[in-house]
Design a protein around this motif. Structure first.
Motif, PDB file in Angstrom:
ATOM      1  N   ASP A  63      10.248  30.589   4.228  1.00 14.28           N
ATOM      2  CA  ASP A  63      11.740  29.856   4.745  1.00 14.28           C
ATOM      3  C   ASP A  63      11.603  28.955   5.743  1.00 14.28           C
ATOM      4  OD1 ASP A  63      13.094  31.340   2.630  1.00 14.28           O
ATOM      5  OD2 ASP A  63      13.067  33.318   3.752  1.00 14.28           O
ATOM      6  N   ILE A  64      10.200  28.835   6.304  1.00 19.23           N
ATOM      7  CA  ILE A  64      10.068  28.001   7.549  1.00 19.23           C
ATOM      8  C   ILE A  64       9.761  26.578   6.877  1.00 19.23           C
ATOM      9  CG2 ILE A  64       8.959  27.399   9.522  1.00 19.23           C
ATOM     10  CD1 ILE A  64       8.839  30.576   9.818  1.00 19.23           C
ATOM     11  N   VAL A  65      10.605  25.369   7.217  1.00 17.73           N
ATOM     12  CA  VAL A  65      10.149  24.017   6.881  1.00 17.73           C
ATOM     13  C   VAL A  65      10.016  23.351   8.191  1.00 17.73           C
ATOM     14  CG1 VAL A  65      10.693  22.061   5.509  1.00 17.73           C
ATOM     15  CG2 VAL A  65      11.313  24.314   4.537  1.00 17.73           C
ATOM     16  N   LYS A  66       8.865  22.622   8.129  1.00 18.98           N
ATOM     17  CA  LYS A  66       8.767  21.566   9.274  1.00 18.98           C
ATOM     18  C   LYS A  66       8.034  20.159   8.803  1.00 18.98           C
ATOM     19  CE  LYS A  66       7.370  25.173  12.482  1.00 18.98           C
ATOM     20  NZ  LYS A  66       6.355  25.874  13.465  1.00 18.98           N
ATOM     21  N   GLY A  67       8.828  19.163   9.400  1.00 21.01           N
ATOM     22  CA  GLY A  67       8.024  17.950   8.999  1.00 21.01           C
ATOM     23  C   GLY A  67       8.615  16.807   9.793  1.00 21.01           C
ATOM     24  N   TYR A  68       8.152  15.620   9.812  1.00 20.86           N
ATOM     25  CA  TYR A  68       8.593  14.499  10.503  1.00 20.86           C
ATOM     26  C   TYR A  68       8.586  13.365   9.339  1.00 20.86           C
ATOM     27  CZ  TYR A  68       3.813  13.037  10.373  1.00 20.86           C
ATOM     28  OH  TYR A  68       2.508  12.336  10.245  1.00 20.86           O
ATOM     29  N   TYR A  69       9.393  12.243   9.741  1.00 22.53           N
ATOM     30  CA  TYR A  69       9.175  10.899   9.312  1.00 22.53           C
ATOM     31  C   TYR A  69       9.339   9.756  10.079  1.00 22.53           C
ATOM     32  CZ  TYR A  69      14.305  10.564   8.454  1.00 22.53           C
ATOM     33  OH  TYR A  69      15.684  10.066   9.054  1.00 22.53           O
ATOM     34  N   THR A  70       8.801   8.757   9.696  1.00 23.36           N
ATOM     35  CA  THR A  70       8.871   7.674  10.473  1.00 23.36           C
ATOM     36  C   THR A  70       9.620   6.283   9.432  1.00 23.36           C
ATOM     37  OG1 THR A  70       6.746   6.473  10.147  1.00 23.36           O
ATOM     38  CG2 THR A  70       7.201   8.029  12.128  1.00 23.36           C
ATOM     39  N   LEU A  71      10.242   5.456   9.971  1.00 24.30           N
ATOM     40  CA  LEU A  71      10.926   4.452   9.258  1.00 24.30           C
ATOM     41  C   LEU A  71      11.271   3.320  10.105  1.00 24.30           C
ATOM     42  CD1 LEU A  71      12.492   3.838   6.283  1.00 24.30           C
ATOM     43  CD2 LEU A  71      14.555   4.638   7.557  1.00 24.30           C
ATOM     44  N   HIS A 124       5.252  -7.656   2.565  1.00 25.58           N
ATOM     45  CA  HIS A 124       6.279  -8.693   1.882  1.00 25.58           C
ATOM     46  C   HIS A 124       7.541  -8.244   2.272  1.00 25.58           C
ATOM     47  CE1 HIS A 124       7.862 -11.503  -0.692  1.00 25.58           C
ATOM     48  NE2 HIS A 124       8.461 -10.335  -1.387  1.00 25.58           N
ATOM     49  N   THR A 125       7.935  -6.926   1.896  1.00 23.81           N
ATOM     50  CA  THR A 125       9.507  -6.642   2.320  1.00 23.81           C
ATOM     51  C   THR A 125       9.818  -5.967   3.533  1.00 23.81           C
ATOM     52  OG1 THR A 125       9.119  -4.321   1.334  1.00 23.81           O
ATOM     53  CG2 THR A 125       9.595  -5.949  -0.389  1.00 23.81           C
ATOM     54  N   GLY A 126       8.610  -5.474   4.178  1.00 23.37           N
ATOM     55  CA  GLY A 126       8.770  -4.974   5.733  1.00 23.37           C
ATOM     56  C   GLY A 126       8.993  -3.401   5.412  1.00 23.37           C
ATOM     57  N   ASP A 127       8.900  -2.991   4.101  1.00 25.88           N
ATOM     58  CA  ASP A 127       9.156  -1.587   4.098  1.00 25.88           C
ATOM     59  C   ASP A 127       7.786  -0.662   4.478  1.00 25.88           C
ATOM     60  OD1 ASP A 127      10.027   1.033   3.049  1.00 25.88           O
ATOM     61  OD2 ASP A 127       9.785   0.498   0.883  1.00 25.88           O
ATOM     62  N   LEU A 128       7.877  -0.103   5.667  1.00 23.26           N
ATOM     63  CA  LEU A 128       6.961   0.629   6.365  1.00 23.26           C
ATOM     64  C   LEU A 128       7.595   2.308   6.802  1.00 23.26           C
ATOM     65  CD1 LEU A 128       6.050  -1.990   9.145  1.00 23.26           C
ATOM     66  CD2 LEU A 128       4.852  -1.509   6.951  1.00 23.26           C
ATOM     67  N   LYS A 129       7.161   3.094   5.986  1.00 23.24           N
ATOM     68  CA  LYS A 129       7.424   4.414   6.249  1.00 23.24           C
ATOM     69  C   LYS A 129       6.297   5.628   6.178  1.00 23.24           C
ATOM     70  CE  LYS A 129       9.961   3.890   1.989  1.00 23.24           C
ATOM     71  NZ  LYS A 129      10.950   3.615   1.637  1.00 23.24           N
ATOM     72  N   THR A 130       6.401   6.533   6.660  1.00 20.38           N
ATOM     73  CA  THR A 130       5.725   7.764   6.515  1.00 20.38           C
ATOM     74  C   THR A 130       6.358   9.109   6.324  1.00 20.38           C
ATOM     75  OG1 THR A 130       5.299   8.178   8.715  1.00 20.38           O
ATOM     76  CG2 THR A 130       3.567   6.447   7.792  1.00 20.38           C
ATOM     77  N   GLN A 131       5.875  10.053   5.681  1.00 22.99           N
ATOM     78  CA  GLN A 131       6.573  11.194   5.926  1.00 22.99           C
ATOM     79  C   GLN A 131       5.536  12.671   5.769  1.00 22.99           C
ATOM     80  OE1 GLN A 131       9.657  12.392   3.087  1.00 22.99           O
ATOM     81  NE2 GLN A 131      10.065  14.320   4.165  1.00 22.99           N
ATOM     82  N   HIS A 132       5.701  13.611   6.416  1.00 22.40           N
ATOM     83  CA  HIS A 132       4.785  14.822   6.309  1.00 22.40           C
ATOM     84  C   HIS A 132       5.823  15.856   6.569  1.00 22.40           C
ATOM     85  CE1 HIS A 132       2.263  18.186   7.742  1.00 22.40           C
ATOM     86  NE2 HIS A 132       1.295  17.400   6.852  1.00 22.40           N
ATOM     87  N   TYR A 154       0.825  -1.193  -0.030  1.00 21.44           N
ATOM     88  CA  TYR A 154       0.022   0.086  -0.066  1.00 21.44           C
ATOM     89  C   TYR A 154       0.881   1.060   0.065  1.00 21.44           C
ATOM     90  CZ  TYR A 154      -2.992   3.772   1.713  1.00 21.44           C
ATOM     91  OH  TYR A 154      -3.669   4.817   2.127  1.00 21.44           O
ATOM     92  N   SER A 155       0.597   2.168  -1.055  1.00 20.61           N
ATOM     93  CA  SER A 155       1.326   3.472  -0.864  1.00 20.61           C
ATOM     94  C   SER A 155       0.302   4.553  -1.073  1.00 20.61           C
ATOM     95  CB  SER A 155       2.407   3.493  -1.729  1.00 20.61           C
ATOM     96  OG  SER A 155       2.085   3.623  -3.016  1.00 20.61           O
ATOM     97  N   SER A 156       0.543   5.809  -0.639  1.00 20.52           N
ATOM     98  CA  SER A 156      -0.387   6.845  -0.688  1.00 20.52           C
ATOM     99  C   SER A 156       0.558   8.290  -0.776  1.00 20.52           C
ATOM    100  CB  SER A 156      -1.438   6.976   0.178  1.00 20.52           C
ATOM    101  OG  SER A 156      -1.040   7.288   1.527  1.00 20.52           O
ATOM    102  N   GLN A 157       0.112   9.238  -1.588  1.00 19.30           N
ATOM    103  CA  GLN A 157       0.622  10.343  -1.491  1.00 19.30           C
ATOM    104  C   GLN A 157      -0.347  11.680  -1.795  1.00 19.30           C
ATOM    105  OE1 GLN A 157       1.546   8.639  -5.078  1.00 19.30           O
ATOM    106  NE2 GLN A 157       1.889   7.186  -3.478  1.00 19.30           N
ATOM    107  N   SER A 158       0.074  12.578  -1.110  1.00 19.68           N
ATOM    108  CA  SER A 158      -0.692  13.944  -1.110  1.00 19.68           C
ATOM    109  C   SER A 158      -0.027  15.089  -1.133  1.00 19.68           C
ATOM    110  CB  SER A 158      -1.685  13.811   0.166  1.00 19.68           C
ATOM    111  OG  SER A 158      -2.312  14.959   0.176  1.00 19.68           O
TER     112      SER A 158
END
Length: 129
Positions: free
Chosen positions: A82-90, A68-76, A31-35
């Protein structure tokens, strides 16, 4: 720049989510999704002048879940000027989850807070006799 990041994220997600061919047994579906949401603000310039700079503003996120591959990740990530904020999980190979919250601005530069959740699983060494 934001469109390049989105396209890269979409390509990575699509490649990872592609079903594996040549395997005779059934696997859970990937499963993958993008926005992405762009909030461009038109540049203000005096009449007769063209302004090359506009106020950059966007928000994007993506997610990949491939059992199947164990590839689990998210990013926002979001940007307002000039201000960038975010997070990711892996999901790491050792069973832990890396969680990174980051920010960047002109005043403080790039900053990241990295944490790990879970307990690492290490394979037992095999003894040869």
């Amino acid at each position: 720049m934001s469109m390049k990041i989105f396209i890269l994220a979409a390509l990575v997600a699509a490649a990872v989510a592609r079903p594996q061919e040549g395997h005779g047994h059934q696997h859970k579906h990937a499963y993958s999704s993008q926005s992405i949401q762009r909030h461009d603000v038109p540049a203000k310039a005096p009449p007769g002048h063209f302004e090359h700079y506009s106020h950059p503003k966007y928000e994007f996120e993506y997610q990949v879940k491939d059992p199947h591959t164990g590839d689990l990740k998210t990013q926002h990530e979001s940007r307002d000027g000039d201000i960038v904020k975010g997070y990711y999980t892996l999901h790491e190979a050792d069973g832990t989850t890396r969680i990174v919250h980051y920010s960047s601005d002109k005043k403080t530069g790039f900053n990241a807070d990295v944490k790990r959740e879970g307990h690492a699983i290490h394979a037992e060494p095999k003894h040869h006799h």
